[in-house]
Design a protein around this motif. Structure first.
Motif, short mmCIF file in Angstrom:
data_model
loop_
_atom_site.label_atom_id
_atom_site.label_comp_id
_atom_site.label_asym_id
_atom_site.label_seq_id
_atom_site.Cartn_x
_atom_site.Cartn_y
_atom_site.Cartn_z
N THR A 56 1.04 -1.22 -0.11
CA THR A 56 -0.17 0.04 0.00
C THR A 56 0.76 1.17 -0.25
O THR A 56 2.16 1.23 0.11
N ALA A 57 0.37 2.27 -0.22
CA ALA A 57 1.01 3.64 -0.30
C ALA A 57 1.52 3.91 1.16
O ALA A 57 2.39 4.44 1.61
N PHE A 412 -4.50 8.76 3.88
CA PHE A 412 -5.56 9.38 3.41
C PHE A 412 -5.63 8.97 1.94
O PHE A 412 -6.53 8.76 1.19
N ILE A 413 -4.57 8.58 1.25
CA ILE A 413 -4.41 8.37 -0.29
C ILE A 413 -5.08 6.86 -0.28
O ILE A 413 -5.92 6.59 -1.24
N ASP A 414 -4.74 6.15 0.44
CA ASP A 414 -5.18 4.70 0.27
C ASP A 414 -6.81 4.72 0.76
O ASP A 414 -7.51 4.02 -0.09
N LYS A 415 -7.17 5.30 1.70
CA LYS A 415 -8.62 5.41 1.80
C LYS A 415 -9.51 6.33 0.78
O LYS A 415 -10.63 5.79 0.45
N MET A 416 -8.85 7.18 0.19
CA MET A 416 -9.67 8.07 -1.09
C MET A 416 -9.28 7.48 -2.32
O MET A 416 -9.76 8.19 -3.17
N SER A 417 -8.44 7.11 -2.49
CA SER A 417 -7.83 6.33 -3.61
C SER A 417 -7.23 7.53 -4.66
O SER A 417 -7.66 7.62 -5.69
N ASP A 418 -6.53 8.40 -3.98
CA ASP A 418 -6.50 9.82 -4.63
C ASP A 418 -5.23 10.39 -3.76
O ASP A 418 -5.30 10.76 -2.85
N TYR A 419 -3.95 10.55 -4.93
CA TYR A 419 -2.95 10.99 -4.23
C TYR A 419 -2.90 12.58 -3.82
O TYR A 419 -2.13 13.21 -3.06
N GLY A 420 -3.98 13.28 -4.37
CA GLY A 420 -4.10 14.63 -4.16
C GLY A 420 -4.55 14.82 -2.66
O GLY A 420 -4.27 16.03 -1.99
N THR A 421 -5.22 14.15 -1.99
CA THR A 421 -5.43 14.11 -0.49
C THR A 421 -4.29 14.28 0.46
O THR A 421 -4.30 15.02 1.34
N GLY A 422 -3.07 13.69 -0.11
CA GLY A 422 -1.71 13.66 0.63
C GLY A 422 -1.38 15.17 0.74
O GLY A 422 -0.74 15.57 1.74
N PHE A 423 -1.44 15.93 -0.48
CA PHE A 423 -1.16 17.26 -0.32
C PHE A 423 -2.02 18.10 0.49
O PHE A 423 -1.47 19.26 0.93
#
Length: 486
Positions: A56-57, A412-423
Motif C-alpha cells: 500500500t501507499a 488518506f491516499i489509501d482511503k480516498m484512492s487519490d494522491y491529491g489528498t496527501g497534498f
C-alpha cells in the motif's frame, strides 16, 4: 559551551565570515544534497518498490518516514559525539554508515528489511553528518549567516535536480536494486565532506590543575573550605558539591538540556513538529501523483527537477533578502510557510502537465524560501554557541512530525484512492505550523517592549541619582548641611 580537547581548555576564534568558511559552505552544500536531496529524489524508488512488493501507499511511505525520523532523533547524538570527539570524525563515520545502509537495502527481500537498512541505518548516518556540519557553518559565519545558510542549503536543490532523472535512468537500466547500489557508492562522498571540516578553535592554556578546580566549584556554590582539621566535614561537603557541579557541567558541555526550559525555543520546536508533517510528504508523492494523472516516468521526474530548480532560486533569493535585515527573519519565515501551505492546498486542482509545472514552480519557490530561513531563526533564538545542542533538540522534537507525516498522507491516499489528498494534509499541517510562528513573533515583540521599558526606567533612575549628587556638591561648596536641606 567551550569545547575541550585532550585536557586543554579551548576557546573558539571569532567567526571570520569568509575565508575558509566558504569551504565549510561547500561541505554543507554537499551534505544537504546527499541527505535531504536524496530523500526528495526517493519518489523514483517509491514507485518501483510499491509495485515490486505489491504494498500500500502507507507501507511504502514508511521507508522515507523512518529515515526522516531517524535523522531527527539521532541529531542530538550527532551533536554530542561531535563535541566529545570531533566534527570531522563524526561526519566521516556518518558517511560510511549511510553508504552501508543503502548498499544493504539493495539486497532487501521485504519491506521490513528496507525499514532497517535504508530507514534506520542510512537515516542514522545522515544524522551524524547533517547536525555537526550545519553547527560548524554557524561558527564560521555571523554577519553573513543567512546568506551562508541559504547557499549551503541549495545543495539539496541541485542534487535533487540532478539525481531525479539519474535515478530514473539507473532504474530503467539496472532495476531499483542496481540503482540503490550506485547510490550507496555515491553516499561515500559524505566522508569527503567530513574531511573538509576544519575546527575554528584557538587553544589556550588550561587555567588550573585538577586540585584547584575542585576548590573552585565549591567556592561558586557559596561554600568555604578551611585547611584546619575542624573543617573536614565542610571540605567533604564541598567535595560532594564539586563532583555534582562537575557532572552537571560535563553533561551540559555535550548536550545543553537547559534549552527545554526556554519558552521561545519550545514554541519554535512546536512549529517544527507541524511543519515536518507537511515538509516531506509532497516530495515523496509528487511522482506517483503525476503518474496517476497519466504522465510518463520521465515527465514525472522532470517535474521534480523543475521544483528543485525553483527551490534553488527561492533559497538564494530569500536568503539574500533575509541577509539585508529589512524585515525580521521570523516574520519572513511566517509569510513563506503560509504561502507554502496555500500552494499545497491548491495542488489537487492540477490535472495536466502544464498545471503541475505551475504548481512545481510555486512550490519550489516557497519551499526554498522556508528552508533558507528556518535555521537562521533558530540561531537568532539561542545564539551560535548553543546552536549545536539547539539543532539536536529541535530535530529530536521535530522527529514525530517527520515520522508521521508520510504515513498519515499515505493513509488518506489509501482511503480516498487519490494522491491529491496527501497534498491537502500537508498544506493544512503547514498552515497550522505558521500559527506558532505568529505566537513566537508576538512573544519577541513583547520581550523587546519590556526591555525598552526597563531601560527607560533605569535611565530615569540614573538621572535622579545624578541630580541628587549635583545638589550635594553645590551644598558642600556653600558650606551648608545637605542632609538638613534635603
Amino acid at each position: 559551551m567551550e569545547p575541550r580537547v585532550r585536557g586543554r581548555a579551548v576557546r573558539r576564534a571569532p567567526p571570520p565570515d569568509g575565508g575558509y568558511g566558504w569551504f565549510i559552505v561547500f561541505s554543507t552544500f554537499l551534505v544537504f544534497g546527499l541527505t535531504f536531496g536524496v530523500i526528495k529524489s526517493f519518489g523514483i524508488f517509491y514507485v518501483e518498490i510499491h509495485h515490486y512488493f505489491a504494498t500500500t501507499a502507507t507501507g511504502s511511505s514508511w521507508i522515507t518516514s523512518i529515515t526522516v525520523a531517524t535523522i531527527h532523533i539521532g541529531a542530538p547524538v550527532g551533536a554530542a559525539l561531535s563535541e566529545r570527539f570531533s566534527h570531522r570524525s563524526v561526519v566521516m563515520l556518518g558517511g560510511l554508515l549511510s553508504s552501508v545502509g543503502m548498499v544493504a537495502g539493495a539486497y532487501a527481500q521485504n519491506l521490513v528489511q528496507l525499514y532497517i537498512t535504508v530507514g534506520f541505518i542510512t537515516g542514522f548516518g545522515y544524522a551524524l553528518t547533517w547536525t555537526p556540519t550545519v553547527t560548524m557553518l554557524g561558527w564560521y559565519f555571523e554577519r553573513r549567516r543567512p546568506l551562508a545558510n541559504a547557499l549551503a542549503s541549495t545543495g539539496e536543490c541541485v542534487i535533487t535536480f540532478i539525481f531525479t532523472p539519474l535515478f530514473q535512468l539507473l532504474v530503467d537500466n539496472f532495476t531499483w536494486r542496481g540503482a540503490m547500489l550506485v547510490q550507496g557508492a555515491i553516499q561515500l562522498h559524505l566522508c569527503v565532506c567530513g574531511a573538509l571540516l576544519r575546527p575554528l578553535k584557538t587553544p589556550v592554556r588550561a587555567q588550573q590543575k585538577q586540585g584547584e578546580l575542585e576548590l573552585e566549584a565549591p567556592t561558586r556554590a557559596g561554600l568555604k573550605l578551611d585547611t584546619d582539621s575542624d573543617s573536614k566535614p565542610e571540605a567533604r561537603t564541598g567535595s560532594s558539591s564539586s563532583s555534582s557541579c562537575c557532572v552537571d557541567s560535563d553533561l551540559r558541555h555535550y548536550v545543553d538540556y537547559t534549552l527545554v526550559t526556554n519558552v521561545h525555543f519550545v514554541v519554535y520546536s512546536l512549529f517544527g513538529v507541524f511543519a515536518a508533517l507537511g515538509f516531506f510528504a509532497p516530495a515523496l508523492f509528487l511522482v506517483p501523483f503525476a503518474r496517476s494523472l497519466g504522465l510518463d516516468e520521465y515527465e514525472a521526474a522532470l517535474l521534480v527537477s523543475l521544483s528543485a530548480a525553483l527551490d534553488l532560486l527561492g533559497r538564494v533569493l530569500f536568503g539574500w533578502v533575509a541577509n539585508l535585515r529589512l524585515v525580521e527573519t521570523v516574520r519572513l519565515l511566517t509569510v513563506s510557510v503560509t504561502l507554502l501551505g496555500t500552494v499545497l492546498l491548491l495542488c489537487p486542482l492540477a490535472a495536466t502537465f502544464g498545471q503541475l509545472a505551475a504548481f512545481c514552480v510555486a512550490y519550489g519557490l516557497t519551499y526554498g524560501a522556508t528552508v533558507s530561513m528556518h535555521i537562521t531563526v533558530l540561531a537568532e533564538l539561542v545564539g551560535p554557541e548553543r546552536l549545536g545542542s539547539a539543532l539536536g533538540f529541535f530535530m529530536l522534537i521535530r522527529s514525530s512530525g517527520g515520522l508521521l507525516g508520510p504515513p498519515i498522507a499515505g493513509f488518506f491516499i489509501d482511503k480516498m484512492s487519490d494522491y491529491g489528498t496527501g497534498f491537502l494534509m500537508a498544506g493544512v499541517a503547514l498552515i497550522v505550523s505558521a500559527l506558532f510562528l505568529l505566537l513566537l513573533d508576538q512573544m519577541n515583540r513583547r520581550g523587546r517592549s519590556l526591555s525598552r521599558k526597563g531601560d527607560s526606567m533605569y535611565s530615569e533612575g540614573e538621572k535622579e541619582v545624578e541630580e541628587q549628587q549635583n545638589f550635594t556638591d553645590i551644598c558642600k561648596k556653600d558650606g551648608k548641611d545637605c542632609e538638613q536641606d534635603v
